[in-house]
Write an enzyme that holds these catalytic residues in place. Structure first.
Site, PDB file in Angstrom:
ATOM      1  CE1 TYR A 166      -3.919   2.195   0.684  1.00 27.84           C
ATOM      2  CE2 TYR A 166      -2.592   3.123   2.449  1.00 27.84           C
ATOM      3  CZ  TYR A 166      -3.716   3.169   1.636  1.00 27.84           C
ATOM      4  OH  TYR A 166      -4.606   4.206   1.771  1.00 27.84           O
ATOM      5  CE  LYS A 170      -3.690   5.449  -1.303  1.00 23.99           C
ATOM      6  NZ  LYS A 170      -4.666   5.921  -2.323  1.00 23.99           N
TER       7      LYS A 170
HETATM    8  N1  LIG Z   1      -9.797   5.906   5.188  1.00 26.28           N
HETATM    9  C1  LIG Z   1      -8.596   6.304   5.470  1.00 26.28           C
HETATM   10  O1  LIG Z   1      -8.245   6.572   6.633  1.00 26.28           O
HETATM   11  C2  LIG Z   1      -7.583   6.483   4.381  1.00 26.28           C
HETATM   12  C3  LIG Z   1      -6.272   6.802   4.723  1.00 26.28           C
HETATM   13  C4  LIG Z   1      -5.336   7.036   3.722  1.00 26.28           C
HETATM   14  C5  LIG Z   1      -5.741   6.930   2.404  1.00 26.28           C
HETATM   15  N2  LIG Z   1      -7.029   6.578   2.088  1.00 26.28           N
HETATM   16  C6  LIG Z   1      -7.373   6.482   0.673  1.00 26.28           C
HETATM   17  O2  LIG Z   1      -8.604   7.137   0.443  1.00 26.28           O
HETATM   18  C7  LIG Z   1      -9.267   6.507  -0.665  1.00 26.28           C
HETATM   19  C8  LIG Z   1     -10.676   6.140  -0.272  1.00 26.28           C
HETATM   20  O3  LIG Z   1     -10.624   5.095   0.708  1.00 26.28           O
HETATM   21  P1  LIG Z   1     -11.808   4.749   1.727  1.00 26.28           P
HETATM   22  O4  LIG Z   1     -11.211   4.770   3.074  1.00 26.28           O
HETATM   23  O5  LIG Z   1     -12.983   5.589   1.427  1.00 26.28           O
HETATM   24  O6  LIG Z   1     -12.068   3.197   1.368  1.00 26.28           O
HETATM   25  P2  LIG Z   1     -13.268   2.474   0.630  1.00 26.28           P
HETATM   26  O7  LIG Z   1     -12.877   1.050   0.483  1.00 26.28           O
HETATM   27  O8  LIG Z   1     -14.555   2.781   1.322  1.00 26.28           O
HETATM   28  O9  LIG Z   1     -13.346   3.195  -0.797  1.00 26.28           O
HETATM   29  C9  LIG Z   1     -12.588   2.821  -1.905  1.00 26.28           C
HETATM   30  C10 LIG Z   1     -13.525   2.712  -3.096  1.00 26.28           C
HETATM   31  O10 LIG Z   1     -12.753   2.429  -4.269  1.00 26.28           O
HETATM   32  C11 LIG Z   1     -13.473   1.479  -5.036  1.00 26.28           C
HETATM   33  N3  LIG Z   1     -12.571   0.752  -5.932  1.00 26.28           N
HETATM   34  C12 LIG Z   1     -11.653  -0.198  -5.591  1.00 26.28           C
HETATM   35  N4  LIG Z   1     -11.021  -0.655  -6.678  1.00 26.28           N
HETATM   36  C13 LIG Z   1     -11.526   0.041  -7.739  1.00 26.28           C
HETATM   37  C14 LIG Z   1     -11.263   0.034  -9.124  1.00 26.28           C
HETATM   38  N5  LIG Z   1     -10.330  -0.796  -9.664  1.00 26.28           N
HETATM   39  N6  LIG Z   1     -11.954   0.883  -9.928  1.00 26.28           N
HETATM   40  C15 LIG Z   1     -12.914   1.711  -9.412  1.00 26.28           C
HETATM   41  N7  LIG Z   1     -13.215   1.732  -8.101  1.00 26.28           N
HETATM   42  C16 LIG Z   1     -12.519   0.924  -7.268  1.00 26.28           C
HETATM   43  C17 LIG Z   1     -14.140   0.586  -4.014  1.00 26.28           C
HETATM   44  O11 LIG Z   1     -15.248  -0.150  -4.552  1.00 26.28           O
HETATM   45  C18 LIG Z   1     -14.530   1.561  -2.918  1.00 26.28           C
HETATM   46  O12 LIG Z   1     -15.856   2.057  -3.079  1.00 26.28           O
HETATM   47  C19 LIG Z   1      -8.390   5.328  -1.063  1.00 26.28           C
HETATM   48  O13 LIG Z   1      -7.538   5.707  -2.122  1.00 26.28           O
HETATM   49  C20 LIG Z   1      -7.587   5.062   0.175  1.00 26.28           C
HETATM   50  O14 LIG Z   1      -6.387   4.386  -0.093  1.00 26.28           O
HETATM   51  C21 LIG Z   1      -7.956   6.347   3.042  1.00 26.28           C
END
Ligand SMILES: NC(=O)c1ccc[n+]([C@@H]2O[C@H](COP(=O)([O-])OP(=O)(O)OC[C@H]3O[C@@H](n4cnc5c(N)ncnc54)[C@H](O)[C@@H]3O)[C@@H](O)[C@H]2O)c1
Length: 304
Positions: A166, A170
């Site tokens: 990951y 990132k």
């Molecule tokens: N939640 C956190 O604390 C956090 C921290 C750092 C980074 N992020 C980043 O924020 C973003 C959103 O994450 P989240 O926490 O809302 O998680 P989440 O799993 O709820 O959302 C991710 C979404 O991406 C979609 N997805 C996955 N693979 C895909 C693809 N190939 N094509 C299209 N859609 C796809 C999933 O279906 C899901 O709805 C991500 O990039 C994640 O890495 C989140």
């Protein structure tokens, strides 16, 4: 004070079927954007697709009087990226805003990570951001305006145990964003990167061991906390580009990549030896008087 508005703007939010992406899409639509809700609709590892997640968010937006269309393509291929951008152009005529948010996760200790777990994450985070941004950038360049938000992570920039795949993905997103920002600026395309932390299904998948040392239990806050920064960066009010912002536990802060003044052996002087480096290591490591270069060229230009 001016208000963030997206009247007349067309936005794409990838991975907008849930979590942070859903919150971003709802806010953009609420403030007037026409939005493409992209989501593969799969599980947290990025497998098993479906239409329900994207359609549900489109239904929420339209019920509130906004405009949105679904797209179910994976971001991870050039064909998927092209189809996502085509959905925006066919439905709404252009792309002004792209929020690269789609992501998946497969955590494990470094030596347990399989090639499959590495490839799956590089595919969605890195190739996904690359292949959606490329056609979106072309469209933005045609009409001379664009706002792109990339989603990186504190895991990628600062490190986080059991997340080597990951973090690698990132970190690569940050590298991509830097170049898109440099190439976009002459065309009115501004690109910035966020490091979010918010409660979502992805955050819930973290092993408590990964949060060891944190002051309280890892309750990060609502996704909408991240959306405030994303919507600002996606708006006309934002004039910054090539920047990085952390939004964690209610704190909004700029993060930067800096370089210290270092120890300098001029190119016409005898080449340094490992013993010379050992003798000057304190000076090499010292960060007093650091600079924050805006590009590779600016970094090289610091060395007279
Ligand atoms: N939640 C956190 O604390 C956090 C921290 C750092 C980074 N992020 C980043 O924020 C973003 C959103 O994450 P989240 O926490 O809302 O998680 P989440 O799993 O709820 O959302 C991710 C979404 O991406 C979609 N997805 C996955 N693979 C895909 C693809 N190939 N094509 C299209 N859609 C796809 C999933 O279906 C899901 O709805 C991500 O990039 C994640 O890495 C989140």
């Amino acid at each position: 004070m001016s208000e963030v508005s997206f009247d007349g703007r067309v936005a794409i939010v990838t991975g907008a079927g849930g979590g942070l992406g859903r919150a971003h899409a709802l806010e953009l639509a609420r403030r007037g954007a026409k939005v493409v809700i992209n989501d593969l609709g799969g599980d947290i590892s990025g497998t098993n697709g479906g239409t329900a997640m994207a359609d549900q968010v489109v239904a929420e937006i339209t019920a509130a009087g906004g405009e949105a269309v679904s797209n179910y393509d994976s971001v991870a291929t050039p064909e998927g990226g092209a189809a996502i951008v085509k959905t925006a152009v066919d439905a709404f005529g252009k792309v002004d805003i792209l929020v690269n948010n789609a992501g998946n996760i497969r955590n494990a200790p470094f030596t347990d990570l399989t090639p499959e777990a590495v490839d799956a994450l590089l595919a969605v985070h890195v190739k996904g951001a690359f292949y959606v941004t490329q056609p979106a950038f072309e469209n933005m360049r045609e009409h001379g305006y664009g706002r792109i938000v990339f989603t990186s992570s504190a895991a990628g920039l600062f490190g986080s145990i059991q997340q080597a795949n990951y973090a690698a993905a990132k970190g690569a997103v940050f590298g991509l964003a830097n170049v898109v920002a440099l190439e976009g600026r002459p065309h009115g395309i501004l690109a910035n990167t966020i490091l979010p932390a918010a409660d979502s299904r992805m955050a819930a998948d973290m092993n408590p061991e990964q949060f060891a040392g944190m002051p309280t239990t890892p309750a990060h806050g609502e996704p909408e906390m991240i959306t405030a920064m994303v919507a600002y960066l996606a708006s006309e009010l934002n004039t910054s580009t090539h920047e990085l912002y952390s939004i964690a536990r209610g704190r909004y802060a700029r993060v930067f990549m800096g370089v210290g003044q270092g120890w300098h052996v001029k190119v016409d002087e005898p080449v340094a030896t490992p013993d010379d480096v050992a003798a000057h290591i304190d000076q090499i490591r010292n960060l007093d008087g650091y600079a924050v270069p805006g590009s590779m060229i600016e970094e090289f230009a610091l060395v007279k």
